[in-house]
Scaffold this active site. Sequence first.
Site, PDB file in Angstrom:
ATOM      1  N   GLU A   1      62.198  72.162  54.035  1.00  0.00           N
ATOM      2  CA  GLU A   1      63.011  72.961  53.132  1.00  0.00           C
ATOM      3  C   GLU A   1      64.169  73.524  53.919  1.00  0.00           C
ATOM      4  O   GLU A   1      63.984  74.087  55.005  1.00  0.00           O
ATOM      5  CB  GLU A   1      62.179  74.096  52.525  1.00  0.00           C
ATOM      6  N   GLY A   2      65.371  73.332  53.408  1.00  0.00           N
ATOM      7  CA  GLY A   2      66.548  73.857  54.067  1.00  0.00           C
ATOM      8  C   GLY A   2      67.280  74.825  53.167  1.00  0.00           C
ATOM      9  O   GLY A   2      66.835  75.124  52.053  1.00  0.00           O
TER      10      GLY A   2
ATOM     11  N   LYS B   1      67.197  64.973  49.875  1.00  0.00           N
ATOM     12  CA  LYS B   1      67.466  66.404  49.891  1.00  0.00           C
ATOM     13  C   LYS B   1      67.870  66.831  48.480  1.00  0.00           C
ATOM     14  O   LYS B   1      68.839  66.310  47.905  1.00  0.00           O
ATOM     15  CB  LYS B   1      68.579  66.721  50.884  1.00  0.00           C
TER      16      LYS B   1
ATOM     17  N   ASP C   1      76.863  75.111  62.132  1.00  0.00           N
ATOM     18  CA  ASP C   1      75.469  75.517  61.988  1.00  0.00           C
ATOM     19  C   ASP C   1      74.562  74.693  62.906  1.00  0.00           C
ATOM     20  O   ASP C   1      73.527  74.168  62.485  1.00  0.00           O
ATOM     21  CB  ASP C   1      75.015  75.389  60.539  1.00  0.00           C
TER      22      ASP C   1
END
Length: 848
Positions: free
Chosen positions: A511-512, A531, A629
């Site tokens: 899970e992102g 995704k 990121d």
Amino acid sequence: MTLKSLVIEVNEVKGPLPPELGNLRSLERFLACSNNLTGEIPVTFGNLRNLTDFRIDGNLISGKIPDFIGNWTRLARLDMQGTSMTGPIPPNIAFLVNLTELRISDLNGSSMPFPALGNMTKMQKLVLRNCLISDIIPQYIGTMTDLKSLDLSFNNLTGEIPSSFSRLSALDYMYLTSNMLTEVIPSWVRGSNHNLDLSYNNFTKSDITQCSGGNLNFVASHSSVEDNSVAACLRRNYPCYGNAQNYNLFINCGGGALTVGEQEYEADTQQNGISAFYTNDRWAYSSTGDFTGNDQAPFIATNTSIANQDLYATARLAPLSLKYYGICLQNGNYTVGLHFSEIIFTDDQTFLSVGKRIFDVSIQGEIKLKDFNIEEQAGGAGIAIVRNFSTLVTNHTLEIHLYWAGKGTTAIPDRGVYGPLISAITVTPNFVPDTGDDGSGLSAGAIVGIVAGCCIVVGLILVFLWMKGCLGVKDLVNEELRGLELQTGYFSLRQIKAATNNFDPANKIGEGGFGPVYKGTLPDGSTIAVKQLSSKSKQGNREFVNEIGMISALQHPNLVKLFGCCIEGNQLLLIYEYMENNSLARAIFGREDQRLKLDWPTRRKICVGIARGLAYLHEESRLKIVHRDIKATNVLLDKDLNAKISDFGLAKLDEEENTHISTRIAGTIGYMAPEYAMRGYLTDKADVYSYGVVLLEIVSGKSNTNYRPKEEFVYLLDWAYVLHEKGSLLELVDPVLGSDYSKEEALRMLKLALLCTNPSPTLRPIMSTVVRMLEGQAVIRVPTMKSASSSEDWRFKSFEHFSQDSQKHSISMEGPWMDSSVSLRSKDEETGAQSSKTNLLPDRLDMS
């Protein structure tokens, strides 16, 4: 009688070499190629000091290359290709100063330095292919002025092509294929008359602009030399983007035009030979390599049996690499049919019956056939066999790669026909292609009238539904996306649901911040990662479009590959290559049952891989990109534990003229550079800072924000500065490694982590320099500085109480970033790590 020559005929003996042969001290030639010899080379062979020629190619001989080969000081030729032997090549090889031909390939074991060949000035043919060499190419190779053939392909060579190579005037062939060479391609290459293959490297730039010039060959290049990659050449000559008309392909490889059933196969009769490149408006091919011991071997094979004429009367083959490209194909899913028949080696009683052909096949960079033996799979020579594969075309270009992996027969005299071979190729769509013909047969006026009438009716229906409130707001979310020309492949929602078993929770792998990630399996058996946009993700649409826009323009071994997307109903889905070992964060920070045992060479390889990926983003790709990121969660590991950077939802183009203030601050607390987090100043040095933190985590095995050595230290990075001042940085090395690591490399990497996280962005190195420092090619000097905890204002101390787990949570801040309203959204990432305390504010920051 004194025996001076011992020649064992092909496929005549099997079993271990008798130690008694070591008593033949007068032996000068020992030739035992392409048999079934096993076991190690007996120690008694060290007595054969009169050897001038020793060849054991194509056997199952195992064990290490023995040190006693240094006794064979009269040796002129040494061949050890395609065995099961283990490296490294021993230092004693330096004593073989009379060598004129050295061929070693396909060694097992771990990485090794370049062997000591500096005194071999008589060398004429040097082959060190697939020998696990991780080193720079030494300058002394350029002093081998008699060198005619050089093959250093399929290693891990780094750095640049030595300048001394320009003096190799006798050189005919040079293969540096599939390494990690960087820097600029030397100017002498452009005017070279040699047969060169520099494909599959990481060259930064070059003034060479032709696709193929004479015998010069950059075909099939995955290097970042954009002008020299096949994709760039094909796009420049056939600018079909947005107007791709081709949707099938039928090629009679090595033969003339032919009709089989209803299909018309195109001719492929070019006799270009070594390092060749051919293209037309529908397809192209490239061929690289020269056959060992037979420079005149043909590149088109003719059937030696009476059976299987038509498609299997001819075939194209190559010594090293053979690639076919489909050009200007419509994007979508295709079935690729590869037609084979072994038409050179036979299964009768002739000499050719002992031949064995083994090679690998990949499509779109994914291996489909490993150690493929046509004769064995078909059940005999001259028998046709077809292998069908489903594959996705996302950039209008299809790549089919056949390549020799150093196995099989190489020693049949005067034949030299051991490389990959293919008889025909078929490519057919698994979708309804756009042919540009509606087939109605109506006049233009009638068609215009029908279309206009339909538009009016549809418009009235939409107005009626809108007035009734039947058109929900949810479709407006994706309306803006459907109107975009997203440059990637498309999947239907039905395909994705079938692949993931309707998003079965059992297939959820992570899970992102974007949403959950599922494992899926396509009908052809290939595995994908899907995704899915989370309904809680307020930045979903923006990140979705941003990720596609960024990553679809990028191709690099250390970046995760995007296969396509799905925009259907209220679903936004991204489809990626599947990474078997999940994320780096889970590998080093996850639960006990999730962690991987990463030894020191693997950790070093991961660090270098991430650095190479960032160097490509910052300096080598056409689009200069800041990821924003970089953290352990966003580094994925494939089945071979190669690192690949993922999650480009926050990535931003590096606009060099406008870097002072960003209207959108995004990233993860604990990884964000202080100048960016505090002042909004964004350059690629922000990624360098984040990389330094990740580098520190990989070496130490600890999370920068989860690990708190003492109460006065907030981050692992703080403690690293303190240990650096004390001169005891090695205390940070992961205790799991014990003493099984290189102290020199560990100290270098820890110092580099501190250099990359310097508070001043101008003192941080660029990523290409980071790569050089990791490889020991540049000196690392870390300036003295205070630890982070002793500073009052840098690295956003105000956030230190809000996050202890930088891999778990996200934050979105809407509005002007200096006066932001806060909305929270959480994510449970794949690390599985549990925070030791409740987070008051999540740590992934996105200020708009």
